[in-house]
Design an enzyme around this catalytic site. Structure first.
Site, mmCIF file in Angstrom:
data_model
loop_
_atom_site.group_PDB
_atom_site.id
_atom_site.type_symbol
_atom_site.label_atom_id
_atom_site.label_comp_id
_atom_site.label_asym_id
_atom_site.label_seq_id
_atom_site.Cartn_x
_atom_site.Cartn_y
_atom_site.Cartn_z
ATOM 1 C CD GLU A 134 7.173 -5.947 -6.210
ATOM 2 O OE1 GLU A 134 6.908 -5.968 -7.428
ATOM 3 O OE2 GLU A 134 6.318 -5.665 -5.346
ATOM 4 C CG ASP A 167 -2.595 -10.956 2.939
ATOM 5 O OD1 ASP A 167 -3.732 -10.456 3.040
ATOM 6 O OD2 ASP A 167 -1.550 -10.302 3.077
ATOM 7 N NE ARG A 176 0.602 -12.135 9.457
ATOM 8 C CZ ARG A 176 -0.019 -12.115 10.646
ATOM 9 N NH1 ARG A 176 -0.170 -10.992 11.289
ATOM 10 N NH2 ARG A 176 -0.471 -13.233 11.190
HETATM 11 C C1 LIG Z 1 3.577 -7.491 -6.787
HETATM 12 C C2 LIG Z 1 2.989 -6.981 -5.537
HETATM 13 N N1 LIG Z 1 3.724 -6.163 -4.757
HETATM 14 C C3 LIG Z 1 3.219 -5.699 -3.606
HETATM 15 C C4 LIG Z 1 1.954 -6.055 -3.207
HETATM 16 C C5 LIG Z 1 1.402 -5.577 -1.863
HETATM 17 N N2 LIG Z 1 0.308 -4.631 -2.101
HETATM 18 C C6 LIG Z 1 -0.986 -5.021 -1.983
HETATM 19 S S1 LIG Z 1 -2.039 -3.808 -2.398
HETATM 20 C C7 LIG Z 1 -0.782 -2.727 -2.696
HETATM 21 C C8 LIG Z 1 -1.092 -1.330 -3.155
HETATM 22 C C9 LIG Z 1 -1.969 -1.335 -4.350
HETATM 23 O O1 LIG Z 1 -2.295 -0.053 -4.749
HETATM 24 P P1 LIG Z 1 -3.401 0.147 -5.854
HETATM 25 O O2 LIG Z 1 -3.079 -0.664 -7.053
HETATM 26 O O3 LIG Z 1 -3.519 1.616 -6.081
HETATM 27 O O4 LIG Z 1 -4.702 -0.457 -5.210
HETATM 28 P P2 LIG Z 1 -5.866 0.289 -4.408
HETATM 29 O O5 LIG Z 1 -5.336 1.591 -3.924
HETATM 30 O O6 LIG Z 1 -6.944 0.484 -5.396
HETATM 31 O O7 LIG Z 1 -6.270 -0.638 -3.313
HETATM 32 C C10 LIG Z 1 0.457 -3.336 -2.479
HETATM 33 C C11 LIG Z 1 1.749 -2.654 -2.646
HETATM 34 C C12 LIG Z 1 1.231 -6.928 -4.045
HETATM 35 N N3 LIG Z 1 0.017 -7.372 -3.723
HETATM 36 N N4 LIG Z 1 1.766 -7.369 -5.205
#
Ligand SMILES: Cc1ncc(C[n+]2csc(CCOP(=O)(O)OP(=O)(O)O)c2C)c(N)n1
Lengths: 316, 278
Positions: free
Chosen positions: A59, A118, A168
């Protein structure tokens, strides 16, 4: 819904407006941070793939990239969840967007406790505070999806850094059919002379419900939709304070430094009337069903009615 | 090597299957949550908590315990299932996930749940926190280890690379990071959203010991963890090749189940599949 209001998604209204804008103007560029399927900017990405950039879960990087695009003449929309689009990249917003006064529109979803399950990590309740204290920043909290839609077209008429806060959950469409939205101008949704209820975001519909309940009790409540929290429509506030002599504010935000605080400052300097702020106590949220949380944290129409009685009792 | 006793391996695999069942039931009961990234991390967590880590569920505050930080906090259902199976709290409590007033918050909170070492949920913080714990252990002349689990999408986060530098700079060989390389993040495939490869080279260039393994092979996880424990003078990352949604046919590799709980029929189908020993 007991009022027959349509329940609609602000995010859908946002993406609809974005795509229409993208068709009208080639300077519109959209960035997201791995949440495009949730914020709905994916609709813009599908329509204009060359003007959409997914920045991944980064971000801070996204905000500075937006600043660079804006400094080169683009009108930039930046979207993610409210918690990640404010506190996580505050320095980038401050140094590279607000200070140089660049044309970046930060439009976020999932603000407040209505995030629900959440939990606290994702329920930002201090984002309006953070954005409100930044010089040059406009802060808008649309009441529903029709207003969200109008807001998007309005904010691209200027080049100011702007924060737009969405939730949301689907929200009742209470501004359906109202004429165009003006930045910095409050809307009186309902006339009344005994007490004023000023709401922002999803709390405006609850102010309307509270006003209905008060009417049954013989109390005339004026309802004001204060969708622009900054710049604040002080004139409308002072006028309502003088005419009704008692005021309640309602916001889905920390009771500190949001709409309620802003109104308190205006009243303190201009019109000494009793005020009660309805908002989230100064604590972190928690997991739960959105409506259950709204009840637990004191954000129902009933809470607004009670607050109205309190200020009415204090009224001379 | 008795380290890899076949009976024990069977028991661990069996445990992993039970954990998967919990994850499905919990997210289904909650009506929300993140099954995909919980399921991909099951063998990693099972091996850590039931084979590698020194910890005491009866005494969560034991000063010499190994620490685990779930940096990808959205995999909370997996962590909670593990903690309950280990005995940190009753198994029945798993069904309270995400409900008002519960101890099992949607994302881990160290102030709510016994056994949770750090509050997480916003991605990218966990490795830096682990580094802090590792520095404290060094200051206190303690020998416990710090483990952290990150997602591959999480590698997008700039802070990850700041903490990668710090760990190498301070030679934090008491830090072991597991990277859940399931190739998917929220919006789609990692290489499409923000390319990460060559990931191994990146970690090597940052001064880390790097191993690549099958993240669903308990045997490989054990061996890699032992290698990490023996590595001196640098932190260790274990890149675990995994499948998002692993163990449930229709969730495997499905972006849709990143942040969506199974509905009734899906839950039933998933549990049916998990009944059959694979
Ligand atoms: C800083 C931040 N930005 C966005 C999110 C929203 N978010 C939750 S999980 C996710 C994707 C995570 O991907 P990954 O690290 O590959 O996890 P996995 O596929 O293993 O679940 C996002 C963008 C978040 N939790 N924290």
């Amino acid at each position: 819904m007991k009022h027959g209001w349509k329940m609609e998604s602000q995010r859908k209204a946002y993406s609809k407006a974005l795509v229409e804008l993208g068709n009208q103007r080639s300077d519109i560029v959209v960035l997201d941070a791995d949440l495009s399927s949730s914020t709905q900017t994916i609709k813009f990405a599908e329509a204009f793939p060359e003007r959409f950039f997914n920045c991944g879960i980064a971000e801070a990087n996204m905000m500075d990239t937006a600043a660079g695009l804006a400094a080169s003449g683009k009108t930039v929309f930046v979207s993610t969840f409210a918690v990640f689009g404010t506190g996580r990249c505050y320095d980038q917003i401050r140094q590279s967007i607000a200070y140089p006064k660049l044309n970046v529109k930060i439009v976020v979803s999932h603000a407040g406790i209505t995030v629900g399950g959440d939990g606290a990590s994702h329920q930002i309740t201090e984002d309006v505070a953070l954005m409100r204290v930044l010089p040059n920043m406009t802060v808008i909290v649309p009441a529903d999806s029709p207003e969200t839609y109008r807001t998007i077209f309005e904010i691209v008429k200027n080049k100011n850094p702007t924060y737009v806060r969405m939730g949301r959950a689907d929200v009742p469409s209470i501004t359906e059919g109202l004429e165009s939205f003006e930045i910095g101008k409050a809307t009186v949704m309902k006339e009344g002379d005994d007490v004023t209820l000023i709401g922002t975001g999803i709390m405006v519909s609850r102010c309307l419900s509270a006003a209905e309940e008060l009417k049954k009790q013989g109390i005339g409540a004026r309802v004001i939709n204060m969708s622009t929290v900054k710049p604040l429509d002080e004139k409308t506030i002072v006028k309502a304070a003088r005419e009704t002599g008692a005021m309640v504010t309602a916001e889905e935000h920390n009771i500190l430094e949001g709409l309620g605080s802003a109104v308190a400052m205006v009243l303190g300097e201009n019109a000494n009337v009793p005020l009660k702020r309805v908002g989230i106590p100064d604590i972190f949220g928690e997991s739960g069903d959105s409506e259950e949380l709204m009840e637990k944290y004191g954000l129902t129409a009933e809470n607004i009615v009670n607050a109205a009685h309190e200020v009415l009792a204090r009224k001379k | 090597m008795d380290l890899l006793d076949p009976k024990e391996m069977d028991a661990l695999n069996e445990r992993a299957r039970t954990i998967r069942q919990h994850i499905i039931k919990m997210t289904h009961a909650a009506g929300s949550g993140h099954p995909g990234g919980s399921l991909s991390a099951v063998e990693i967590l099972t091996t850590l908590y039931f084979k590698i880590m020194k910890h005491d569920p009866k005494n969560p505050g034991w000063i010499d315990r190994d620490r685990f930080v779930l940096s990808k906090g959205h995999a909370a259902p997996a962590l909670y299932a593990i903690l309950a199976e280990a005995g940190y709290f009753p198994l029945e409590e798993l069904m309270t996930l995400r409900k008002l007033g519960c101890r099992l918050q949607g994302h881990p909170s160290m102030r709510c749940t016994p056994g949770v070492e750090m509050s997480t949920g916003s991605l990218g913080h966990g490795l830096a926190v682990a580094n802090g714990m590792a520095l404290a252990a060094r200051l206190d002349r303690k020998l416990h280890r710090i483990f952290v689990l990150c997602g591959d999408g999480e590698m997008n986060v700039g802070e990850i690379w700041e903490s990668a530098m710090l760990a190498a700079h301070y030679k934090l060989d008491n830090v072991t990071m597991f990277l859940d390389r399931n190739m998917l993040q929220l919006d789609g495939p990692t290489e499409k959203i923000m390319s990460l490869e060559p990931l191994t080279d990146k970690w090597k260039a940052f001064g880390w010991q790097v191993q690549e393994i099958d993240g669903h092979s308990i045997k490989e996880i054990i061996i890699a963890s032992q290698n990490a424990l023996r590595c001196h003078g640098k932190p260790s990352v274990i890149i675990c090749h995994t499948v998002k949604g692993k163990g449930v046919s229709f969730m495997e590799g499905a972006v849709r189940f990143h942040g969506k709980a199974p509905v009734d029929e899906e839950c039933e189908k998933a549990l049916g599949e998990l009944e059959v020993c694979r």
